[in-house]
Scaffold this motif. Structure first.
Motif, PDB file in Angstrom:
ATOM      1  N   UNK A 113       0.821  -0.793   0.157  1.00 16.51           N
ATOM      2  CA  UNK A 113       0.165  -0.125  -0.024  1.00 16.51           C
ATOM      3  C   UNK A 113       0.820   1.143  -0.699  1.00 16.51           C
ATOM      4  N   UNK A 114       1.720   1.565   0.796  1.00 18.05           N
ATOM      5  CA  UNK A 114       2.979   2.094   0.468  1.00 18.05           C
ATOM      6  C   UNK A 114       3.852   2.815  -0.591  1.00 18.05           C
ATOM      7  N   UNK A 115       3.854   1.903  -1.654  1.00 19.48           N
ATOM      8  CA  UNK A 115       4.674   2.393  -2.529  1.00 19.48           C
ATOM      9  C   UNK A 115       3.221   2.392  -3.336  1.00 19.48           C
ATOM     10  N   UNK A 116       2.013   1.745  -3.195  1.00 13.06           N
ATOM     11  CA  UNK A 116       1.203   2.692  -4.483  1.00 13.06           C
ATOM     12  C   UNK A 116       1.056   4.179  -3.736  1.00 13.06           C
ATOM     13  N   UNK A 117       1.109   4.831  -3.000  1.00 15.28           N
ATOM     14  CA  UNK A 117       0.730   6.261  -2.157  1.00 15.28           C
ATOM     15  C   UNK A 117       2.257   6.545  -2.177  1.00 15.28           C
ATOM     16  N   UNK A 118       3.043   6.693  -2.383  1.00 16.45           N
ATOM     17  CA  UNK A 118       4.933   7.259  -3.449  1.00 16.45           C
ATOM     18  C   UNK A 118       4.381   7.823  -4.164  1.00 16.45           C
ATOM     19  N   UNK A 119       3.819   6.493  -4.866  1.00 17.47           N
ATOM     20  CA  UNK A 119       3.567   6.729  -6.156  1.00 17.47           C
ATOM     21  C   UNK A 119       2.801   7.449  -6.804  1.00 17.47           C
ATOM     22  N   UNK A 120       1.605   7.851  -6.192  1.00 18.62           N
ATOM     23  CA  UNK A 120       0.752   8.797  -6.129  1.00 18.62           C
ATOM     24  C   UNK A 120       1.378  10.003  -6.089  1.00 18.62           C
ATOM     25  N   UNK A 121       2.073  10.074  -5.507  1.00 20.51           N
ATOM     26  CA  UNK A 121       2.673  11.389  -5.164  1.00 20.51           C
ATOM     27  C   UNK A 121       3.916  11.648  -5.877  1.00 20.51           C
ATOM     28  N   UNK A 122       4.401  11.149  -5.668  1.00 25.97           N
ATOM     29  CA  UNK A 122       6.041  11.229  -6.740  1.00 25.97           C
ATOM     30  C   UNK A 122       6.044  10.051  -7.505  1.00 25.97           C
ATOM     31  N   UNK A 123       6.046  10.063  -8.444  1.00 25.77           N
ATOM     32  CA  UNK A 123       5.987   8.777  -9.171  1.00 25.77           C
ATOM     33  C   UNK A 123       7.507   7.819  -9.070  1.00 25.77           C
ATOM     34  N   UNK A 124       7.140   6.784  -8.801  1.00 24.40           N
ATOM     35  CA  UNK A 124       8.502   6.006  -8.925  1.00 24.40           C
ATOM     36  C   UNK A 124       9.129   5.528 -10.337  1.00 24.40           C
ATOM     37  N   UNK A 125      10.224   5.605 -10.819  1.00 24.71           N
ATOM     38  CA  UNK A 125      10.664   4.776 -11.719  1.00 24.71           C
ATOM     39  C   UNK A 125       9.627   3.078 -12.075  1.00 24.71           C
ATOM     40  N   UNK A 126      10.067   2.794 -12.296  1.00 22.03           N
ATOM     41  CA  UNK A 126       9.691   1.415 -12.805  1.00 22.03           C
ATOM     42  C   UNK A 126      11.367   0.656 -12.438  1.00 22.03           C
ATOM     43  N   UNK A 127      11.968   1.036 -14.011  1.00 20.12           N
ATOM     44  CA  UNK A 127      13.017   0.167 -14.530  1.00 20.12           C
ATOM     45  C   UNK A 127      14.013   0.569 -13.372  1.00 20.12           C
ATOM     46  N   UNK A 128      13.782   1.400 -12.582  1.00 23.51           N
ATOM     47  CA  UNK A 128      14.684   1.703 -11.043  1.00 23.51           C
ATOM     48  C   UNK A 128      14.729   0.748 -10.027  1.00 23.51           C
ATOM     49  N   UNK A 129      13.091   0.835  -9.713  1.00 23.44           N
ATOM     50  CA  UNK A 129      12.452  -0.230  -8.180  1.00 23.44           C
ATOM     51  C   UNK A 129      12.860  -1.611  -9.777  1.00 23.44           C
ATOM     52  N   UNK A 130      12.383  -2.336 -10.681  1.00 20.14           N
ATOM     53  CA  UNK A 130      12.198  -3.286 -10.909  1.00 20.14           C
ATOM     54  C   UNK A 130      14.157  -3.856 -10.138  1.00 20.14           C
ATOM     55  N   UNK A 131      15.009  -3.459 -10.849  1.00 22.87           N
ATOM     56  CA  UNK A 131      16.552  -2.572 -10.726  1.00 22.87           C
ATOM     57  C   UNK A 131      16.797  -3.846  -9.683  1.00 22.87           C
ATOM     58  N   UNK A 132      16.158  -2.633  -8.379  1.00 24.83           N
ATOM     59  CA  UNK A 132      16.414  -2.997  -7.020  1.00 24.83           C
ATOM     60  C   UNK A 132      15.920  -4.379  -6.541  1.00 24.83           C
ATOM     61  N   UNK A 133      14.844  -4.661  -6.948  1.00 28.04           N
ATOM     62  CA  UNK A 133      13.604  -5.574  -6.255  1.00 28.04           C
ATOM     63  C   UNK A 133      14.232  -6.803  -7.320  1.00 28.04           C
ATOM     64  N   UNK A 134      14.922  -6.924  -8.508  1.00 24.13           N
ATOM     65  CA  UNK A 134      15.189  -8.180  -8.882  1.00 24.13           C
ATOM     66  C   UNK A 134      16.352  -8.863  -7.478  1.00 24.13           C
ATOM     67  N   UNK A 135      16.982  -8.149  -7.746  1.00 20.28           N
ATOM     68  CA  UNK A 135      18.163  -8.662  -7.122  1.00 20.28           C
ATOM     69  C   UNK A 135      18.759  -8.629  -5.249  1.00 20.28           C
ATOM     70  N   UNK A 136      17.231  -8.159  -4.909  1.00 22.43           N
ATOM     71  CA  UNK A 136      17.065  -8.010  -3.333  1.00 22.43           C
ATOM     72  C   UNK A 136      16.471  -9.250  -3.279  1.00 22.43           C
ATOM     73  N   UNK A 137      14.917  -9.562  -3.670  1.00 16.57           N
ATOM     74  CA  UNK A 137      15.037 -11.156  -4.466  1.00 16.57           C
ATOM     75  C   UNK A 137      15.399 -11.855  -4.166  1.00 16.57           C
ATOM     76  N   UNK A 138      16.362 -12.042  -5.020  1.00 20.19           N
ATOM     77  CA  UNK A 138      17.102 -13.088  -4.817  1.00 20.19           C
ATOM     78  C   UNK A 138      18.359 -13.587  -3.104  1.00 20.19           C
ATOM     79  N   UNK A 139      18.588 -12.456  -3.020  1.00 17.90           N
ATOM     80  CA  UNK A 139      19.586 -11.715  -2.280  1.00 17.90           C
ATOM     81  C   UNK A 139      19.153 -12.762  -0.132  1.00 17.90           C
ATOM     82  N   UNK A 140      16.884 -11.893  -0.824  1.00 17.95           N
ATOM     83  CA  UNK A 140      16.860 -12.128   0.428  1.00 17.95           C
ATOM     84  C   UNK A 140      16.726 -13.612   0.964  1.00 17.95           C
ATOM     85  N   UNK A 141      16.427 -14.602  -0.136  1.00 13.41           N
ATOM     86  CA  UNK A 141      16.729 -15.600   0.800  1.00 13.41           C
ATOM     87  C   UNK A 141      17.345 -16.305   0.878  1.00 13.41           C
TER      88      UNK A 141
END
Length: 251
Positions: A60-88
């Protein structure tokens, strides 16, 4: 669980959700020591239970931040993919560690981040912007490091990513917090599943916290966008110190 206990947990979730939205962390950072102090949960169980609240709060917070200050989806994906792998990796490693040692490691981690954030606020570093200085290869490296620590400590890595994004990548505080929350979505989800598979989640305690957090996290996001950036950095540093103190009281 009694009705009064559920109501109290709901109120606690409201407070944690507001703080999570304000600082872009989903509420897990403060929830972990609070669960340890108030409910006597050990470190791993506190982390797993906090994630029940954190995962929907982050979405929910990501959606709210995106509404107020648009999040660059490519930047978010670059962070999220490796974060997912190493979080395991981080989550599985955390389950094999001594709870007391993990708690003290977490305390030191929080205090170092608090000192760093406070110094940046006191030195009045230049305000950040919506444009990052470095692109996706460096964001992927940050995502890997933040994901590993997020899996280890159950906080999604946002608490590490935010100060790095503001100081090294040149992002403003609210932009950094929005990106950090996007980074946390996959890592918190996989960490919750890992902890749940190892019976390190108290669902009866976590679900009322989650409901309370969902009701209040939007308020925290509004507050984050209404405060001056320097004040938000100081408050973030103080928040880290309070979390560390609460955690130390549990030891």
């Amino acid at each position: 669980m009694a009705v009064l206990d559920i109501a109290l947990n709901l109120l606690l979730g409201l407070a944690l959700g507001t703080l999570g939205g304000l600082f872009g962390i989903g509420g897990g950072l403060i929830a972990i020591p609070v669960l340890g102090v108030l409910f006597g949960l050990d470190q791993q169980l506190a982390q797993g239970t906090a994630l029940v609240m954190v995962v929907p709060n982050v979405l929910l917070a990501v959606w709210r931040y995106h509404q107020r200050n648009r999040i660059d989806l490519r930047q978010a994906a670059a962070l999220a993919v490796t974060s997912f792998c190493f979080a395991i990796v981080g989550a599985y490693y955390a389950l094999s560690l001594d709870a007391g040692q993990m708690r003290w490691a977490f305390i030191v981690f929080l205090l170092v981040l608090a000192l760093y954030s406070a110094l940046r606020a006191l030195l009045r570093s230049a305000a950040g912007s919506g444009e990052l200085k470095y692109g996706w290869p460096w964001l992927s490296l940050l995502g890997a490091w933040a994901g590993a620590l997020g899996g280890l400590f159950g906080v999604g890595g946002a608490v590490l990513a935010t100060p790095v994004l503001t100081s090294i990548f040149g992002a403003s505080q609210v932009v950094a917090q929005g990106l950090s929350l996007a980074l946390a979505i996959p890592s918190t989800s996989v960490t919750l599943v890992t902890y749940a598979l190892h019976d390190q989640v108290n669902w009866l305690l976590g679900l009322p916290l989650a409901v309370g957090g969902l009701l209040s996290i939007s308020l925290g996001v509004r507050l984050a966008h209404s405060l001056p950036e320097s004040l938000l950095r100081v408050l973030f540093s103080g928040f880290l110190v309070v979390s560390a103190v609460l955690l130390a009281l549990e030891t």
